[in-house]
Structure formats: structure tokens, C-alpha cells
Design a protein around this motif. Sequence first.
Motif, PDB file in Angstrom:
ATOM      1  N   SER A 134      29.678  -8.514  19.857  1.00  0.00           N
ATOM      2  CA  SER A 134      30.562  -9.366  20.648  1.00  0.00           C
ATOM      3  C   SER A 134      31.383  -8.500  21.601  1.00  0.00           C
ATOM      4  O   SER A 134      31.677  -7.339  21.291  1.00  0.00           O
ATOM      5  CB  SER A 134      31.483 -10.176  19.730  1.00  0.00           C
ATOM      6  N   PRO A 135      31.724  -9.046  22.774  1.00  0.00           N
ATOM      7  CA  PRO A 135      31.395 -10.394  23.239  1.00  0.00           C
ATOM      8  C   PRO A 135      29.928 -10.492  23.641  1.00  0.00           C
ATOM      9  O   PRO A 135      29.297  -9.471  23.939  1.00  0.00           O
ATOM     10  CB  PRO A 135      32.320 -10.582  24.448  1.00  0.00           C
ATOM     11  N   GLU A 136      29.420 -11.700  23.685  1.00  0.00           N
ATOM     12  CA  GLU A 136      28.027 -11.900  24.073  1.00  0.00           C
ATOM     13  C   GLU A 136      27.860 -11.829  25.591  1.00  0.00           C
ATOM     14  O   GLU A 136      26.756 -11.601  26.078  1.00  0.00           O
ATOM     15  CB  GLU A 136      27.515 -13.243  23.557  1.00  0.00           C
TER      16      GLU A 136
ATOM     17  N   GLU B 255      33.485  -8.412  33.930  1.00  0.00           N
ATOM     18  CA  GLU B 255      34.008  -7.194  34.544  1.00  0.00           C
ATOM     19  C   GLU B 255      35.270  -6.682  33.857  1.00  0.00           C
ATOM     20  O   GLU B 255      35.575  -5.501  33.934  1.00  0.00           O
ATOM     21  CB  GLU B 255      34.290  -7.448  36.031  1.00  0.00           C
ATOM     22  N   ASP B 256      36.018  -7.562  33.192  1.00  0.00           N
ATOM     23  CA  ASP B 256      37.253  -7.121  32.552  1.00  0.00           C
ATOM     24  C   ASP B 256      37.054  -6.721  31.088  1.00  0.00           C
ATOM     25  O   ASP B 256      38.012  -6.424  30.385  1.00  0.00           O
ATOM     26  CB  ASP B 256      38.330  -8.207  32.646  1.00  0.00           C
ATOM     27  N   VAL B 257      35.808  -6.694  30.634  1.00  0.00           N
ATOM     28  CA  VAL B 257      35.509  -6.283  29.256  1.00  0.00           C
ATOM     29  C   VAL B 257      35.176  -4.792  29.253  1.00  0.00           C
ATOM     30  O   VAL B 257      34.319  -4.340  30.009  1.00  0.00           O
ATOM     31  CB  VAL B 257      34.322  -7.088  28.686  1.00  0.00           C
ATOM     32  N   ASP B 258      35.867  -4.024  28.412  1.00  0.00           N
ATOM     33  CA  ASP B 258      35.657  -2.577  28.414  1.00  0.00           C
ATOM     34  C   ASP B 258      34.952  -2.048  27.174  1.00  0.00           C
ATOM     35  O   ASP B 258      34.809  -0.842  27.002  1.00  0.00           O
ATOM     36  CB  ASP B 258      36.990  -1.846  28.596  1.00  0.00           C
ATOM     37  N   SER B 259      34.487  -2.946  26.281  1.00  0.00           N
ATOM     38  CA  SER B 259      33.752  -2.472  25.109  1.00  0.00           C
ATOM     39  C   SER B 259      32.994  -3.623  24.464  1.00  0.00           C
ATOM     40  O   SER B 259      33.314  -4.796  24.674  1.00  0.00           O
ATOM     41  CB  SER B 259      34.698  -1.835  24.081  1.00  0.00           C
ATOM     42  N   VAL B 260      31.981  -3.264  23.683  1.00  0.00           N
ATOM     43  CA  VAL B 260      31.216  -4.222  22.884  1.00  0.00           C
ATOM     44  C   VAL B 260      31.232  -3.724  21.445  1.00  0.00           C
ATOM     45  O   VAL B 260      30.939  -2.551  21.184  1.00  0.00           O
ATOM     46  CB  VAL B 260      29.763  -4.338  23.380  1.00  0.00           C
ATOM     47  N   SER B 261      31.590  -4.598  20.515  1.00  0.00           N
ATOM     48  CA  SER B 261      31.644  -4.229  19.106  1.00  0.00           C
ATOM     49  C   SER B 261      30.465  -4.841  18.355  1.00  0.00           C
ATOM     50  O   SER B 261      30.140  -6.010  18.558  1.00  0.00           O
ATOM     51  CB  SER B 261      32.960  -4.711  18.476  1.00  0.00           C
ATOM     52  N   CYS B 262      29.828  -4.031  17.512  1.00  0.00           N
ATOM     53  CA  CYS B 262      28.646  -4.488  16.771  1.00  0.00           C
ATOM     54  C   CYS B 262      28.841  -4.284  15.268  1.00  0.00           C
ATOM     55  O   CYS B 262      29.527  -3.347  14.834  1.00  0.00           O
ATOM     56  CB  CYS B 262      27.405  -3.724  17.231  1.00  0.00           C
ATOM     57  N   ARG B 263      28.220  -5.188  14.499  1.00  0.00           N
ATOM     58  CA  ARG B 263      28.244  -5.140  13.039  1.00  0.00           C
ATOM     59  C   ARG B 263      26.812  -5.243  12.520  1.00  0.00           C
ATOM     60  O   ARG B 263      26.061  -6.105  12.960  1.00  0.00           O
ATOM     61  CB  ARG B 263      29.052  -6.307  12.472  1.00  0.00           C
ATOM     62  N   ILE B 264      26.463  -4.354  11.615  1.00  0.00           N
ATOM     63  CA  ILE B 264      25.139  -4.409  10.985  1.00  0.00           C
ATOM     64  C   ILE B 264      25.337  -4.636   9.487  1.00  0.00           C
ATOM     65  O   ILE B 264      25.921  -3.796   8.793  1.00  0.00           O
ATOM     66  CB  ILE B 264      24.340  -3.117  11.199  1.00  0.00           C
ATOM     67  N   GLU B 265      24.883  -5.780   9.017  1.00  0.00           N
ATOM     68  CA  GLU B 265      24.984  -6.075   7.589  1.00  0.00           C
ATOM     69  C   GLU B 265      23.719  -5.588   6.892  1.00  0.00           C
ATOM     70  O   GLU B 265      22.609  -5.955   7.274  1.00  0.00           O
ATOM     71  CB  GLU B 265      25.169  -7.568   7.338  1.00  0.00           C
ATOM     72  N   VAL B 266      23.895  -4.729   5.908  1.00  0.00           N
ATOM     73  CA  VAL B 266      22.760  -4.167   5.170  1.00  0.00           C
ATOM     74  C   VAL B 266      22.858  -4.590   3.712  1.00  0.00           C
ATOM     75  O   VAL B 266      23.950  -4.706   3.146  1.00  0.00           O
ATOM     76  CB  VAL B 266      22.719  -2.625   5.289  1.00  0.00           C
ATOM     77  N   GLU B 267      21.688  -4.806   3.104  1.00  0.00           N
ATOM     78  CA  GLU B 267      21.641  -5.276   1.718  1.00  0.00           C
ATOM     79  C   GLU B 267      20.565  -4.517   0.962  1.00  0.00           C
ATOM     80  O   GLU B 267      19.490  -4.229   1.500  1.00  0.00           O
ATOM     81  CB  GLU B 267      21.350  -6.774   1.691  1.00  0.00           C
ATOM     82  N   ASN B 268      20.856  -4.177  -0.257  1.00  0.00           N
ATOM     83  CA  ASN B 268      19.903  -3.486  -1.119  1.00  0.00           C
ATOM     84  C   ASN B 268      19.238  -4.493  -2.057  1.00  0.00           C
ATOM     85  O   ASN B 268      19.870  -5.020  -2.974  1.00  0.00           O
ATOM     86  CB  ASN B 268      20.607  -2.396  -1.924  1.00  0.00           C
TER      87      ASN B 268
ATOM     88  N   VAL C  77      21.111  -8.885  21.854  1.00  0.00           N
ATOM     89  CA  VAL C  77      21.116  -8.934  23.320  1.00  0.00           C
ATOM     90  C   VAL C  77      22.441  -9.523  23.810  1.00  0.00           C
ATOM     91  O   VAL C  77      22.839 -10.602  23.372  1.00  0.00           O
ATOM     92  CB  VAL C  77      19.932  -9.769  23.854  1.00  0.00           C
ATOM     93  N   VAL C  78      23.118  -8.781  24.686  1.00  0.00           N
ATOM     94  CA  VAL C  78      24.303  -9.301  25.368  1.00  0.00           C
ATOM     95  C   VAL C  78      23.951  -9.486  26.839  1.00  0.00           C
ATOM     96  O   VAL C  78      22.971  -8.912  27.331  1.00  0.00           O
ATOM     97  CB  VAL C  78      25.508  -8.343  25.229  1.00  0.00           C
ATOM     98  N   LYS C  79      24.718 -10.307  27.539  1.00  0.00           N
ATOM     99  CA  LYS C  79      24.518 -10.494  28.972  1.00  0.00           C
ATOM    100  C   LYS C  79      25.655  -9.801  29.711  1.00  0.00           C
ATOM    101  O   LYS C  79      26.806  -9.880  29.295  1.00  0.00           O
ATOM    102  CB  LYS C  79      24.457 -11.980  29.321  1.00  0.00           C
ATOM    103  N   MET C  80      25.306  -9.152  30.820  1.00  0.00           N
ATOM    104  CA  MET C  80      26.270  -8.259  31.449  1.00  0.00           C
ATOM    105  C   MET C  80      26.416  -8.514  32.935  1.00  0.00           C
ATOM    106  O   MET C  80      25.429  -8.774  33.640  1.00  0.00           O
ATOM    107  CB  MET C  80      25.831  -6.809  31.208  1.00  0.00           C
ATOM    108  N   ASN C  81      27.647  -8.446  33.414  1.00  0.00           N
ATOM    109  CA  ASN C  81      27.926  -8.507  34.844  1.00  0.00           C
ATOM    110  C   ASN C  81      27.719  -7.134  35.476  1.00  0.00           C
ATOM    111  O   ASN C  81      27.831  -6.116  34.787  1.00  0.00           O
ATOM    112  CB  ASN C  81      29.378  -8.925  35.079  1.00  0.00           C
TER     113      ASN C  81
END
Length: 198
Positions: free
Chosen positions: A6-8, A12-25, A115-119
Motif C-alpha cells: 500500500s498504497p495501491e 505524485e505526493d506519495v514518497d513510499s510504498v509499504s509491503c507485508r509478506i505473510e509466511v506460514e509453516n 502490482v501497484v499503479k504509479m504516476n
Amino acid sequence: MEMTCSPEFVSEDVDSVSCRIEVENLDSMPVDIWITDVYFAGGKIYDRTEGDNLIAPNPESLMLNPDYSEIFTFTIPINGELQKRVPVDLSDIDLGTPIAIKAYLNRLKEPVTYVVKMNPREKGITEEVGDYIAGKVSEDSWGTAETIATIIVTGKIAVETNPSVWFLTIYTWALIESMKPLPPDTPRDNNLIVGDET
């Protein structure tokens, strides 16, 4: 394993993208899991074996017990350093271009992808502008050197309130545009995702 970011839509005013990976054993024995590589738009921004990385997964690795899950997180800064690492010009992409983020983990053959969409991004002022201003400002009676230098680097029209400056700005932009070669007469494929090899 699933990744969400996120964000998806990276405006232009967004300065970062944060990601989470959920892993399971799902195994019957404990396992160690870590992220080996991360790509943004086809450019490698993280390599576990290297020291010069743009991001840092948190945690760096996980030891999961059977039937247990946890989450890796990391933040991708949208800045000039990112632009140096990706094979596309982020200031020249189409509005809402799909950008693939891929993360490889040591226990997976295929990456997890989001996949994110970018300006398009502004190129901004570079050292070239500073050099231009330094050489021209003393002989610039209208105070337009910075405006003209900005146009030369970014290709943008800076609207000024001074009519004389406005006219010179438009004239300079038109002159620069007239020197550009005509684009090839081939349609662009907007269905491609930048950084997706499939």
C-alpha cells in the motif's frame, strides 16, 4: 505465502510504498525463512548477500514452528535512489502505469508479487541546473535563469506572473520542443506491467 502493498496507487505526493509478506509453516518441523531478493519495476532494490540495499526487511529472518505464521515488512522509498536502480524512467511513464513488486524467499521457487499503479514522477532540479544558473545569473537582467534551467531539465512550463518572463519561458520551451525528434509511429502497449517478465 501472500504479499500486499500500500498504497495501491502511487500518486505524485506519495514518497513510499509499504509491503507485508505473510509466511506460514505447514511442515511438521520448524523452518527458517528469509527474503533473498526484492525487485521494483524490474530493478533489484534488495539483495540479502549485498550491503548496499534500498530497503531492509523487518525482521531479517524468521524461525517458524509448525502451523505457525508471521509477517515480513519493508518500505520502498520512492526517490532518486530508486530511479537509479530501476530500468525505466519513472518520470516518463504513463499515468497509472502498473508496476510489479516481486519478493523472492529462500523456500519458494517463484516470487510473491504485488502490482501497484504509479504516476509519472518529476525529475526535479539536478546539478545541471545549478551549473546553468551559476554561469548565467550574473548576466540575467530578468531573473529568469532558474526558470529556464528548470525547463531545460524537466521539460515543464513554469507559469510566471511577469508577462516578460512568461513569454520567454514559453519561447524557450517551444524552442526545446522543436528540436526533439518526432516519435515513431507505433502504438504503445499499455497492457504491459513494468517489471513483470510474464
